[in-house]
Every structure is written in C-alpha cells, then in structure tokens.
Design an enzyme around this catalytic site. Sequence first.
Site, short mmCIF file in Angstrom:
data_model
loop_
_atom_site.label_atom_id
_atom_site.label_comp_id
_atom_site.label_asym_id
_atom_site.label_seq_id
_atom_site.Cartn_x
_atom_site.Cartn_y
_atom_site.Cartn_z
N SER A 142 -0.77 4.22 -4.03
CA SER A 142 -1.83 3.55 -3.27
C SER A 142 -1.42 3.40 -1.80
O SER A 142 -1.18 4.39 -1.12
CB SER A 142 -2.15 2.21 -3.93
OG SER A 142 -3.35 1.67 -3.45
N ASP A 267 -11.78 6.75 -9.11
CA ASP A 267 -11.01 5.63 -8.57
C ASP A 267 -11.96 4.60 -7.95
O ASP A 267 -12.67 4.90 -7.00
CB ASP A 267 -10.03 6.15 -7.51
CG ASP A 267 -9.02 5.10 -7.06
OD1 ASP A 267 -9.38 3.92 -6.97
OD2 ASP A 267 -7.87 5.48 -6.78
N HIS A 295 -7.71 3.58 -10.72
CA HIS A 295 -6.75 3.39 -9.63
C HIS A 295 -5.38 3.08 -10.21
O HIS A 295 -5.16 2.03 -10.81
CB HIS A 295 -7.21 2.25 -8.72
CG HIS A 295 -6.36 2.12 -7.48
ND1 HIS A 295 -6.44 3.01 -6.43
CD2 HIS A 295 -5.40 1.22 -7.14
CE1 HIS A 295 -5.57 2.66 -5.49
NE2 HIS A 295 -4.93 1.58 -5.90
#
Length: 323
Positions: A142, A267, A295
């Site tokens: 991320s 996502d 995610h």
Amino acid sequence: MQVTSGFRPARGLSNRHLQTLLPAFGLVATPRPPTRREVLSLPDGDTLALDWLDKPADADAPVLVVLHGLEGSSDSSYARGLLHAAGQNGWHALVMHFRDCGDHRNRLQRRYHAGETGDIEYCFDILRERFATNRLFAAGFSLGGNALLKYLGERGVLAHTNAAVAVSVPFELQKASDAISTGFSKVYQWHLMRNMKRALRRKFAPHNAPFDYSAAMRTVTFEQFDDMVTAPLHGFSGKDHYYQSCSCRQFLADIGVPTLIVHAVDDPFMSEDMIPTDAEMSDHVTLELSTHGGHVGFIEGDSPRRLGFWLPRRIISALESHS
C-alpha cells in the site's frame, strides 16, 4: 507489462470488502515470528525502528526489507506473514518502520508520508554495507509500496535492490483519496483517520504542534488531513503539491530493476482508472492484475477453516527467481 494473476479467492470470499476486512479483524490465522529491534540513527538526528526476523540464516542468504502501509508496523498481518515466509525460506528479513510508526516514537517534529524515499535509501545503503555480496530484496504494501516504487524510479539502475515487489499500491494519491471517500470505502477512511489522529495526539500537543492542532482533529477525510497535517509537516505547500510530487505512477517508467506489482482490480481503496498502462512502465516492471483480492487481502482456501494468505508465497516466489 500487464499479466493476469494466478490468484483465486477462497470459496465464498470473492467480495472485495471481505477480502480486505478479514485480515484487519484477525480472522485469518497469521504466524507471529520472533523479532528483535534495532534503532537506526538517521543523518538528520532522527531514528528509525527496524524489526529483524529473529531466526538464524546463512551469512550469504538474501536479505528482504518489508515496507508497511499507512499506520502499519511489523505487527500487521501482511508483514508477519511475509517475515514468516522469508524465515521458512532461510532468508534474513526485517520490517523498516516509517517514522513514528508501530511502538517507536521518533525524535523530530515530523512523521512519514507516501513519498518518503530518503529513509528507504539510507536504510538500503546501510544494509548494502553490511551485506555487500547478498541479494537485497524489498517488498512494499500500500503506502509502503508507493514509496518503494517512487524510490526505484528515482534511482533507476542505481537502486540498491536486486528485485522488488509492491502490493495494492495507490498509484495516484488524489484518486486514491477520492476512492476511499466514496460508498462503503468511507468505513476504511474512518478507521484509518481514527488511527492517524490517535498517532497525532500521542506525538503532539495543541501548544507545540507545527500545524493547526484543533483543525487537524476536526478533519474527516484524507484530503483534509493531508492538507492540514501531512503537507505542512513534510515541506509541501498543500495536499495538491504532496499528491502530485509523491504519486508513484509517474516514476514507473524509470524503474531499472526487476519489479513485480500485484494489484486487485476490485481494490476498494482504488479506482480502475488508476491502473497504469504498459506504455507507462519500464521493461523491468510486471503488473500482475487479479479480478479479486481487495486491498492487501488475497485470501485463498478451500473452506472457511482452511483460509490463508496467497501473498507471502507469491512474493517469495517472485523474488526467489532473482536469487
């Protein structure tokens, strides 16, 4: 180059929110490997916490650096899972905490952001001195993946990593901020905002904060927080300057080492128009797209009692091909 992922979600878990939420609530068993703490002194007088996998490895084994996501740490499920997998493979491994993350408090009146590559470079420089002949790998999740890709693009063929993997990356920070402010994804924004404000209260007080403390505590979106806190803390003129400078999409064409990007089209922190095209990526970059995965989820398994994370195995396999 874009390729299709081999990931297949666990039966009944193709929903993007289930894929995202189950790890966050600890509903998928994750190993908790032993770690030891090293505090790394930085040139500007600040410190970083490195949590090393505390397991013997051969002197010449590869070294894996894990970069966590927003308000993450070595205790995040994805980090624990990857450390465990690296240990099973006989590697040295560590989580580099961004400033003020986890249980380590940094010294200076600043924290971290999605484009912080100076600390990554310094950490890699130190590791390259210690492990001069070892393969040095990196994996970022991320926000950590965004920072890693930005670093790789900035350094090109001079990057100290031999290969890298980035997962669930917010390629364009403005669009990511927009996406997480929409629909059910607002739940994730609320949760992360709560954590970020808690971190601010832990580090700053109304009388010494280098930003408008009261206004910061009233923010409800990433955009507001980044404009009010992240930007002024780290030398940006505002959230637009921060987002434009630090989004990794613009750096992908300059990456000069083998790099795999793993991304799920569903996502909930992203929108599909954020996904880069082949023309935007260097020949060293492979973008592996999965229809499902959420995610930093990618949960697989053939029954509710046999769920597991696909990512550690995929990341190790990708990096191992460059050992």
